[in-house]
Motif scaffolding. Structure first.
Motif, PDB file in Angstrom:
ATOM      1  N   ASN A 236      -7.791 -56.710 -67.469  1.00  0.00           N
ATOM      2  CA  ASN A 236      -7.912 -58.150 -67.720  1.00  0.00           C
ATOM      3  C   ASN A 236      -6.604 -58.762 -68.213  1.00  0.00           C
ATOM      4  O   ASN A 236      -6.196 -59.827 -67.750  1.00  0.00           O
ATOM      5  N   ALA A 237      -5.956 -58.049 -69.115  1.00  0.00           N
ATOM      6  CA  ALA A 237      -4.694 -58.558 -69.655  1.00  0.00           C
ATOM      7  C   ALA A 237      -3.648 -58.638 -68.558  1.00  0.00           C
ATOM      8  O   ALA A 237      -2.914 -59.630 -68.420  1.00  0.00           O
ATOM      9  N   GLY A 238      -3.578 -57.587 -67.728  1.00  0.00           N
ATOM     10  CA  GLY A 238      -2.613 -57.540 -66.639  1.00  0.00           C
ATOM     11  C   GLY A 238      -2.868 -58.650 -65.632  1.00  0.00           C
ATOM     12  O   GLY A 238      -1.944 -59.324 -65.170  1.00  0.00           O
ATOM     13  N   LEU A 239      -4.149 -58.859 -65.307  1.00  0.00           N
ATOM     14  CA  LEU A 239      -4.523 -59.893 -64.337  1.00  0.00           C
ATOM     15  C   LEU A 239      -4.088 -61.273 -64.833  1.00  0.00           C
ATOM     16  O   LEU A 239      -3.524 -62.073 -64.075  1.00  0.00           O
ATOM     17  N   ALA A 240      -4.324 -61.516 -66.134  1.00  0.00           N
ATOM     18  CA  ALA A 240      -3.933 -62.803 -66.715  1.00  0.00           C
ATOM     19  C   ALA A 240      -2.420 -62.987 -66.624  1.00  0.00           C
ATOM     20  O   ALA A 240      -1.938 -64.074 -66.261  1.00  0.00           O
ATOM     21  N   ASN A 241      -1.674 -61.932 -66.913  1.00  0.00           N
ATOM     22  CA  ASN A 241      -0.213 -62.015 -66.821  1.00  0.00           C
ATOM     23  C   ASN A 241       0.248 -62.324 -65.408  1.00  0.00           C
ATOM     24  O   ASN A 241       1.141 -63.140 -65.184  1.00  0.00           O
ATOM     25  N   LEU A 242      -0.386 -61.635 -64.408  1.00  0.00           N
ATOM     26  CA  LEU A 242       0.016 -61.834 -63.013  1.00  0.00           C
ATOM     27  C   LEU A 242      -0.264 -63.257 -62.558  1.00  0.00           C
ATOM     28  O   LEU A 242       0.498 -63.867 -61.816  1.00  0.00           O
ATOM     29  N   LYS A 243      -1.410 -63.800 -63.020  1.00  0.00           N
ATOM     30  CA  LYS A 243      -1.748 -65.163 -62.646  1.00  0.00           C
ATOM     31  C   LYS A 243      -0.741 -66.133 -63.249  1.00  0.00           C
ATOM     32  O   LYS A 243      -0.342 -67.109 -62.618  1.00  0.00           O
ATOM     33  N   ALA A 244      -0.323 -65.849 -64.492  1.00  0.00           N
ATOM     34  CA  ALA A 244       0.606 -66.731 -65.187  1.00  0.00           C
ATOM     35  C   ALA A 244       1.997 -66.692 -64.552  1.00  0.00           C
ATOM     36  O   ALA A 244       2.640 -67.726 -64.390  1.00  0.00           O
ATOM     37  N   ASN A 245       2.444 -65.520 -64.124  1.00  0.00           N
ATOM     38  CA  ASN A 245       3.824 -65.454 -63.641  1.00  0.00           C
ATOM     39  C   ASN A 245       3.965 -65.617 -62.125  1.00  0.00           C
ATOM     40  O   ASN A 245       5.034 -65.423 -61.569  1.00  0.00           O
ATOM     41  N   GLY A 246       2.874 -65.913 -61.431  1.00  0.00           N
ATOM     42  CA  GLY A 246       2.968 -66.217 -60.007  1.00  0.00           C
ATOM     43  C   GLY A 246       2.867 -65.015 -59.099  1.00  0.00           C
ATOM     44  O   GLY A 246       2.739 -65.135 -57.880  1.00  0.00           O
ATOM     45  N   GLU A 247       2.886 -63.841 -59.648  1.00  0.00           N
ATOM     46  CA  GLU A 247       2.782 -62.615 -58.863  1.00  0.00           C
ATOM     47  C   GLU A 247       1.444 -62.559 -58.113  1.00  0.00           C
ATOM     48  O   GLU A 247       1.374 -62.139 -56.961  1.00  0.00           O
ATOM     49  N   TYR A 248       0.375 -63.024 -58.784  1.00  0.00           N
ATOM     50  CA  TYR A 248      -0.959 -63.009 -58.190  1.00  0.00           C
ATOM     51  C   TYR A 248      -0.986 -63.808 -56.888  1.00  0.00           C
ATOM     52  O   TYR A 248      -1.467 -63.347 -55.853  1.00  0.00           O
ATOM     53  N   ASN A 249      -0.436 -65.021 -56.954  1.00  0.00           N
ATOM     54  CA  ASN A 249      -0.430 -65.858 -55.753  1.00  0.00           C
ATOM     55  C   ASN A 249       0.407 -65.251 -54.636  1.00  0.00           C
ATOM     56  O   ASN A 249       0.079 -65.374 -53.463  1.00  0.00           O
ATOM     57  N   ARG A 250       1.485 -64.605 -55.039  1.00  0.00           N
ATOM     58  CA  ARG A 250       2.359 -64.002 -54.044  1.00  0.00           C
ATOM     59  C   ARG A 250       1.624 -62.878 -53.287  1.00  0.00           C
ATOM     60  O   ARG A 250       1.728 -62.759 -52.077  1.00  0.00           O
ATOM     61  N   ILE A 251       0.853 -62.096 -54.030  1.00  0.00           N
ATOM     62  CA  ILE A 251       0.088 -60.998 -53.398  1.00  0.00           C
ATOM     63  C   ILE A 251      -0.931 -61.564 -52.416  1.00  0.00           C
ATOM     64  O   ILE A 251      -1.057 -61.115 -51.274  1.00  0.00           O
ATOM     65  N   LEU A 252      -1.678 -62.597 -52.861  1.00  0.00           N
ATOM     66  CA  LEU A 252      -2.686 -63.199 -51.985  1.00  0.00           C
ATOM     67  C   LEU A 252      -2.048 -63.746 -50.716  1.00  0.00           C
ATOM     68  O   LEU A 252      -2.552 -63.563 -49.604  1.00  0.00           O
ATOM     69  N   GLU A 253      -0.902 -64.399 -50.930  1.00  0.00           N
ATOM     70  CA  GLU A 253      -0.189 -65.019 -49.822  1.00  0.00           C
ATOM     71  C   GLU A 253       0.191 -63.986 -48.749  1.00  0.00           C
ATOM     72  O   GLU A 253       0.130 -64.250 -47.552  1.00  0.00           O
ATOM     73  N   THR A 254       0.571 -62.791 -49.224  1.00  0.00           N
ATOM     74  CA  THR A 254       0.991 -61.728 -48.305  1.00  0.00           C
ATOM     75  C   THR A 254      -0.082 -61.415 -47.271  1.00  0.00           C
ATOM     76  O   THR A 254       0.199 -61.104 -46.125  1.00  0.00           O
ATOM     77  N   TYR A 255      -1.357 -61.495 -47.682  1.00  0.00           N
ATOM     78  CA  TYR A 255      -2.426 -61.022 -46.790  1.00  0.00           C
ATOM     79  C   TYR A 255      -3.256 -62.137 -46.171  1.00  0.00           C
ATOM     80  O   TYR A 255      -3.640 -62.047 -45.010  1.00  0.00           O
ATOM     81  N   VAL A 256      -3.579 -63.197 -46.950  1.00  0.00           N
ATOM     82  CA  VAL A 256      -4.473 -64.213 -46.393  1.00  0.00           C
ATOM     83  C   VAL A 256      -3.825 -65.589 -46.302  1.00  0.00           C
ATOM     84  O   VAL A 256      -4.482 -66.549 -45.928  1.00  0.00           O
ATOM     85  N   GLY A 257      -2.558 -65.691 -46.617  1.00  0.00           N
ATOM     86  CA  GLY A 257      -1.897 -66.992 -46.562  1.00  0.00           C
ATOM     87  C   GLY A 257      -1.602 -67.422 -45.140  1.00  0.00           C
ATOM     88  O   GLY A 257      -1.821 -66.675 -44.179  1.00  0.00           O
ATOM     89  N   GLU A 258      -1.071 -68.634 -44.998  1.00  0.00           N
ATOM     90  CA  GLU A 258      -0.722 -69.172 -43.685  1.00  0.00           C
ATOM     91  C   GLU A 258       0.298 -68.286 -42.975  1.00  0.00           C
ATOM     92  O   GLU A 258       0.276 -68.136 -41.761  1.00  0.00           O
ATOM     93  N   ASN A 259       1.189 -67.694 -43.757  1.00  0.00           N
ATOM     94  CA  ASN A 259       2.283 -66.935 -43.159  1.00  0.00           C
ATOM     95  C   ASN A 259       2.040 -65.427 -43.121  1.00  0.00           C
ATOM     96  O   ASN A 259       2.956 -64.654 -42.908  1.00  0.00           O
ATOM     97  N   ALA A 260       0.758 -65.033 -43.371  1.00  0.00           N
ATOM     98  CA  ALA A 260       0.462 -63.597 -43.350  1.00  0.00           C
ATOM     99  C   ALA A 260       0.765 -63.014 -41.984  1.00  0.00           C
ATOM    100  O   ALA A 260       0.668 -63.692 -40.967  1.00  0.00           O
ATOM    101  N   ALA A 261       1.133 -61.754 -41.972  1.00  0.00           N
ATOM    102  CA  ALA A 261       1.534 -61.104 -40.725  1.00  0.00           C
ATOM    103  C   ALA A 261       0.376 -61.017 -39.738  1.00  0.00           C
ATOM    104  O   ALA A 261      -0.763 -60.736 -40.119  1.00  0.00           O
ATOM    105  N   GLY A 262       0.671 -61.272 -38.477  1.00  0.00           N
ATOM    106  CA  GLY A 262      -0.333 -61.135 -37.425  1.00  0.00           C
ATOM    107  C   GLY A 262      -0.355 -59.704 -36.938  1.00  0.00           C
ATOM    108  O   GLY A 262       0.259 -58.827 -37.542  1.00  0.00           O
ATOM    109  N   PRO A 263      -1.100 -59.450 -35.829  1.00  0.00           N
ATOM    110  CA  PRO A 263      -1.170 -58.078 -35.335  1.00  0.00           C
ATOM    111  C   PRO A 263       0.173 -57.622 -34.785  1.00  0.00           C
ATOM    112  O   PRO A 263       0.906 -58.409 -34.202  1.00  0.00           O
ATOM    113  N   ALA A 264       0.466 -56.369 -34.979  1.00  0.00           N
ATOM    114  CA  ALA A 264       1.690 -55.827 -34.406  1.00  0.00           C
ATOM    115  C   ALA A 264       1.519 -55.755 -32.896  1.00  0.00           C
ATOM    116  O   ALA A 264       0.452 -55.401 -32.411  1.00  0.00           O
TER     117      ALA A 264
END
Lengths: 482, 242
Positions: A236-264
């Motif tokens: 829980n503490a780690g999750l809160a830190n990641l959300k605060a420092n933007g790391e959480y959003n970056r991880i989500l973006e990698t997989y489900v964001g607009e720019n997530a990688a398509g099929p190879a």
């Protein structure tokens, strides 16, 4: 004896050759820090939350989150990709410390588990085959079959509206199988968590989304109720830190964001070639499992086989009960009992490999017992009488006169048992053991190439079994002549 | 003091009593033939002498040792009692030489070289010197039985038991086996022979035992038992077989 040494050597060489290929790194316990290493159970086929990349590394939102949180909170962990149901059962039986597997937080699960703060808000959507035009809404499902994955929110949702819209539910254990059922047309639609289906569609899994997301539960990290509270606090503490420092959003973006990688972009052969290291590693595990189990099974069989033909009626009784029990329990049930049941009852943990070897050894041991008993009893009792009448003690007479003759008779059936046991290893994929079949499931979870991968795996089994049978037949001829 | 003493021997399989009380002795160097109708218990009786069958009551004493006494090392006693079976029971995975050498070498009675020399000598004696390297499957019935006799003799026993040694043979092979047995008898071997060969029994034995229904019905020198049988059952049996 020279013959036996030759066989052992051949097996060892074969094993070395097959397990020598790069083995996938499932341990990500390279974080610094002190204290225990937590075992974290997860699913194997739940992209984009967890799946294997082409290099065999487990990646996905859950994996990246876990990695970032462990780094932030300075603890060690090891990932156990067991499959969703197996992971949940493993958590219940204390085989793992926590589970992160896109697990929805529900009231029912809260009875057994403690959940972290939600880390992802999900929901259920419906998907149909890409070229399917007839199914646009729940109303179109009347009288049809719908594929769902057991234990998921999609399952609960489909169940709740099944009678209202008049469709039948077909349950599957993993997402890839569920998608395949829709692609082959057995089921017309499937329900799954929105991010999972959306990711799959993006990776060209052959489906398309046709409904809006039904608002649903959130995903959380789980531990057994009242256990591992320290791990939970860190998460829980780690999750809160990641959300605060933007790391959480970056991880989500990698997989489900607009720019997530398509099929190879890859040819079918290229895809098979790329999957080969993972499949070969799986094959190595399959062979290791087969030979180690058969080795133990042979000893078990020798002991109980001799007890069965012996003169002591108590030992005979024990051997008979042993055979009846382990021949009578389906392999799948035995595997579940040993891996989930016994540790839960006795409060200890067991690795899937140990459980798998135990399961196969006991099962094959029961059959080998019968093979050995049959072989010995097929020898004319006059042989033993002749040996005994010369003054030879029972043991010597058995070892020098009866066994050598019985072995010749047993060889074909023992070869048969080898083939059966090798094929039976595929059943052990249910306890999360990454042998050849499970490796296939993992590859398909990422690539959705069911036909090509299952065909490749079938051919791999076929080649190995053919080679082993040929070696064994050669051996048999030599024994017969010798 | 007999070489073999049997006292009050009874043997049952479940409720079926096969031997109902047998008393007899065999002296050193004596040749005893046991005759009688099938099912009379002759073979079972013979198999009790080296404890291939456990007995139900009574005693069997060989060389002053009670063979059913748990303190008796039965393997030691058996080293001294050779046995020849109706169906030969040669070891099919060994050649003829190894069949004969096996027990003396395995039990530490002889070195390999000694055992080999003994085996070759015995093969010569039973007329099969040229078959030393053959496997049992390559031999005729008569040859197999002669090898079996050589195998039993390799342990250098004092006593030889023969359980219908010619019953499984083609008629033209009976003679060669009986010939070997006659030689043995002449050399003074103590022998018990269960047989249907009445001519052989009459010629070779010192004493003939007629068994029927689990009892010894009549016994005596062959001339008496065959020439002047006393018991009704002996008379009727001999009428049928002679």
């Amino acid at each position: 004896m020279r013959l036996i040494r030759g066989v052992v050597l051949a097996l060892v060489l074969l094993l070395a050759a097959t397990t020598g290929v790069p083995v996938l790194a499932q341990s990500q316990a390279d974080q610094p820090g002190s204290g225990k290493t937590y075992l974290i159970g997860t699913d194997v086929t739940f992209a984009p939350f967890e799946f294997q990349d082409p290099s065999g590394e487990f990646v996905g939102i859950d994996m990246d989150l876990m990695k970032a949180i462990a780094k932030d909170q300075n603890f060690k962990y090891e990932i156990r990709p067991l499959g969703f149901n197996a992971a949940v059962q493993a958590l219940e039986s204390g085989q793992v410390d926590g589970v992160i597997a896109g697990m929805s937080i529900t009231e029912e699960r809260k009875q057994k588990f403690d959940f972290s703060d939600p880390y992802f808000d999900s929901g259920v959507v419906m998907a149909v085959r890409k070229d399917q035009e007839g199914i646009q809404s729940y109303e179109d499902l009347r009288g049809k079959k719908v594929a769902v994955k057991t234990g998921t929110e999609g399952y609960s949702f489909a169940e709740s509206i099944a009678s209202k819209y008049g469709f039948t539910i077909v349950p599957f254990d993993d997402s890839a199988q569920m998608y395949d059922d829709v692609k082959t047309g057995n089921s017309v639609a499937c329900f799954d968590d929105y991010p999972v289906l959306a990711y799959g569609v993006k990776q060209n899994n052959g489906l398309k989304l046709v409904t809006e997301k039904e608002p649903g539960a959130s995903y959380g990290f789980a531990v057994q109720k009242g256990q591992n509270q320290e791990l939970m606090e860190k998460f829980n503490a780690g999750l809160a830190n990641l959300k605060a420092n933007g790391e959480y959003n970056r991880i989500l973006e990698t997989y489900v964001g607009e720019n997530a990688a398509g099929p190879a972009n890859q040819s079918r052969l290229g895809l098979i070639a790329e999957s080969m290291p993972i499949l070969l590693a799986g094959l190595g595990k399959t062979l290791l499992l087969t030979f180690v189990s058969l080795f133990f099974a042979f000893f078990i069989g020798l002991i109980f086989g001799f007890m069965k033909v012996g003169r002591n009626k108590w030992l005979r009784g024990i051997a008979t009960v042993f055979v009846d029990i382990f021949r009578g329990i389906p392999l799948l049930v035995l595997a579940f009992f040993i891996y989930f049941g016994i540790p839960q009852a006795l409060g200890f943990t067991m690795s899937p490999l140990v459980a798998a070897i135990l399961t196969l050894s006991l099962n094959a041991g029961a059959y080998v017992t019968e093979i050995i008993r049959g072989g010995i009893q097929s020898i004319d009792p006059g042989q033993l009488e002749a040996a005994r009448s010369l003054g030879l003690p029972y043991r010597k007479a058995m070892m020098k006169i009866i066994i050598p003759q019985a072995v010749k008779i047993m060889i074909p059936t023992l070869i048969n048992q080898l083939v059966i046991t090798l094929k039976d290893t595929s059943i052990l994929s249910v306890i999360g053991l990454v042998e050849l079949t499970q490796s296939g499931k993992i590859v398909i979870a990422r690539t959705f190439a069911s036909f090509d991968i299952w065909l490749t795996i079938a051919i791999m089994y076929l080649i190995v079994i053919t080679i082993l049978t040929k070696i064994a037949n050669r051996l048999e001829r030599r024994v017969r002549v010798g | 003091m007999g070489k073999i003493r049997v006292e009050g021997l009874k043997k049952s399989y479940g409720s079926n009593e096969v031997l109902k009380g047998i008393d007899m002795q065999v002296q050193e160097g004596e040749v005893v033939c046991v005759i009688g109708p099938s099912g009379s218990g002759k073979s079972t009786f013979l198999r009790c002498i080296n404890r291939l069958e456990d007995i139900t009551a009574g005693r069997v004493i060989v060389d002053e040792r009670d063979i059913n006494d748990p303190k008796t090392d039965i393997n030691k006693v058996r080293e001294n009692i050779g046995m020849v079976f109706q169906h030969f029971n040669l070891f099919p995975h060994f050649n003829v030489l190894k069949n004969i050498m096996f027990a003396p070498v395995e039990l530490g009675k002889q070195s390999k070289e000694e055992a080999r020399a003994t085996a070759l000598r015995l093969l010569e004696r039973v007329g099969l010197s040229d078959k030393a390297e053959a496997f049992p499957s390559q031999l005729s019935g008569g040859q197999k039985q002669r090898v079996a006799i050589a195998r039993a003799l390799a342990m250098n026993p004092d006593i030889m038991l023969f359980d219908e040694p010619t019953s499984a043979l083609d008629p033209e092979m009976v003679g060669e086996v009986l010939g070997v047995m006659k030689d043995l008898a002449r050399e003074g071997m103590t022998m018990m022979i269960v047989t249907h060969e009445m001519g052989f029994a009459r010629e070779v034995s010192d004493r003939v035992i007629f068994m029927d229904g689990g009892y010894i019905v009549e016994e005596g020198p062959p001339a008496e038992v065959f020439g002047n049988p006393k018991n009704e059952r002996t008379i009727s049996f001999l009428e049928k077989v002679l």
